[in-house]
Design a protein around this motif. Structure first.
Motif, short mmCIF file in Angstrom:
data_model
loop_
_atom_site.label_atom_id
_atom_site.label_comp_id
_atom_site.label_asym_id
_atom_site.label_seq_id
_atom_site.Cartn_x
_atom_site.Cartn_y
_atom_site.Cartn_z
N HIS A 21 0.97 -1.16 -0.12
CA HIS A 21 0.04 0.17 0.08
C HIS A 21 1.04 1.25 0.11
O HIS A 21 1.94 1.33 0.88
CB HIS A 21 -0.84 -0.05 1.26
N ILE A 22 0.63 2.25 -0.78
CA ILE A 22 1.48 3.34 -1.10
C ILE A 22 0.72 4.59 -0.15
O ILE A 22 -0.44 4.71 -0.45
CB ILE A 22 1.63 3.96 -2.59
N LEU B 76 -1.21 14.29 -11.49
CA LEU B 76 -1.05 13.42 -10.09
C LEU B 76 -2.28 13.34 -9.39
O LEU B 76 -2.57 12.04 -8.72
CB LEU B 76 -0.15 14.46 -9.23
N VAL B 77 -3.34 14.11 -9.23
CA VAL B 77 -4.39 14.07 -8.45
C VAL B 77 -5.26 12.85 -9.22
O VAL B 77 -5.68 11.94 -8.80
CB VAL B 77 -5.39 15.24 -8.22
N ASP B 78 -5.16 12.97 -10.69
CA ASP B 78 -5.92 11.88 -11.57
C ASP B 78 -5.37 10.64 -11.17
O ASP B 78 -6.26 9.67 -11.35
CB ASP B 78 -5.96 12.35 -12.94
N PHE B 79 -4.30 10.68 -11.43
CA PHE B 79 -3.39 9.18 -11.22
C PHE B 79 -3.48 8.57 -9.73
O PHE B 79 -4.16 7.34 -9.78
CB PHE B 79 -1.97 9.21 -11.34
N SER C 252 -7.10 4.78 -6.25
CA SER C 252 -7.36 5.05 -4.81
C SER C 252 -7.29 3.82 -4.05
O SER C 252 -7.09 4.04 -2.83
CB SER C 252 -8.77 5.59 -5.06
N TYR C 253 -7.50 2.56 -4.33
CA TYR C 253 -7.54 1.57 -3.61
C TYR C 253 -5.99 1.07 -3.21
O TYR C 253 -5.63 0.41 -2.51
CB TYR C 253 -8.20 0.17 -4.38
N LEU C 254 -5.05 1.64 -3.84
CA LEU C 254 -3.78 1.43 -3.65
C LEU C 254 -2.84 2.43 -3.18
O LEU C 254 -2.00 2.25 -2.31
CB LEU C 254 -3.03 0.89 -5.04
N ILE C 255 -3.17 3.90 -3.46
CA ILE C 255 -2.27 5.02 -3.09
C ILE C 255 -3.28 5.96 -2.26
O ILE C 255 -4.58 5.96 -2.62
CB ILE C 255 -1.82 5.76 -4.20
#
Length: 331
Positions: free
Chosen positions: A88-89, A109-112, A117-120
């Protein structure tokens, strides 16, 4: 004869009806089992990270002068050779540096981050504690997980997280680091490795994999440093006023001090690699090969004066190790 035939037909009807009921019951049981499995899978995927102690937390921080490069680093962290389920980041950012939070961040960056969102996740911190944001806030939120520190200007190879996970599995109680370019001498001076080393843009790196360094200091986020759960339990370590006073610009020094105090084992990773080849660019504005020994020595001097238990532990190490060859290691 006719009665016999009717009786025979009746028997067949009964058998067919019984089989149908049996099949329906089996089907219902299978559906119940399947529902239970699906429900368990969903619950497993939504486990609180604080209860999932095997998941590795990759912690990274940045500031306004470097934030434009973070997406490139996150892309490399997403593109690892291990499944998302094992890590998890956490991107730690200080609210004083980004008062409008996401609105102050690059749109891409926000879009990425939203895409993954489940990982970062973005962890917003109330106080700007400089480079200490790289570990302290994440450690407070996830005290029961191993944490891997990562720099915000180095692209990671696909094997990077896997290497740390495999090393951590073999040495679950050791601190695993990816690179070290300094060790402390008995004269309390920082020196570069002299006899065995790999020459890089950031100095001479230790070249021996899986080696335990006794007074060598990891290059924290450069090669990455994995801290097992319960590495830091000393209350002084979390005192923000304390580390902002004695080591405001060096989280790696602060972490190393307490590793020494508590006699933690610092072990080189199983892969030796020159991470300077993957630096996006020199975001510091000065040559990365220049090690700020003067600042490090000043921090060391102040810490030694204020923390006698640290000096005591160091002196014990110097008595046990032959520093003539400046390896400062224990194989």
């Amino acid at each position: 004869m006719k009665n016999f035939i009717n009786f025979y037909i009746l028997i067949i009807y009964v058998l067919v009806f019984t089989c149908t009921l049996s099949l329906e019951e089996n089907c219902n049981e299978q559906n119940v089992c399947m529902n239970e499995l699906v429900d368990y899978h969903i619950k497993s995927n939504n486990l609180n990270l604080n209860n999932n102690q095997e998941k590795l937390i990759v912690s990274i921080t940045s500031n306004p002068t470097r934030i434009n490069y973070v997406k490139l680093v996150l892309e490399s962290l997403v593109n690892q050779s291990v499944p998302f389920s094992v890590y998890h980041i956490v991107l730690v950012l200080a609210i004083p540096e980004f008062p409008n939070k996401e609105n102050d961040l690059p749109v891409d960056l926000v879009d990425f981050i939203n895409k993954y969102s489940y990982l970062i996740e973005i962890l917003w911190y109330e106080r700007n504690i400089n480079i200490h944001k790289r570990l302290i806030p994440t450690l407070k939120k996830y005290p029961n997980n191993p944490i891997l520190i990562c720099d915000d200007h180095i692209i990671r190879k696909q094997w990077w997280i896997k290497m740390f996970l495999e090393d951590h599995k073999i040495y679950p109680y050791d601190i695993i680091f990816g690179a070290s370019n300094q060790y402390l001498t008995p004269e309390y001076k920082w020196e570069s490795y002299k006899y065995l080393y790999i020459k890089t843009k950031v100095g001479k790196l230790n070249p021996i994999k899986n080696m335990i360094v006794n007074t060598g200091k990891p290059m924290n986020g450069f090669g990455g440093t994995l801290y097992p759960m319960n590495t830091f339990t000393d209350k002084r370590f979390f005192d923000e006023d304390l580390f902002m006073k004695f080591s405001p610009s060096s989280d790696e020094s602060w972490q190393w001090f307490f590793n020494v105090i508590h006699n933690e084992t610092l072990r080189q990773s199983s892969i030796i690699y020159d991470y300077s080849k993957d630096i996006i660019r020199d975001l510091h504005g000065t040559s990365l090969s220049n090690i700020n020994n003067e600042n490090s020595n000043l921090i060391l001097k102040n810490f030694t004066r204020e923390f006698p238990d640290f000096k005591k532990k160091l002196d014990e190490k110097f008595k046990l190790i032959n520093y003539k060859y400046c390896l400062c290691v224990q194989l």
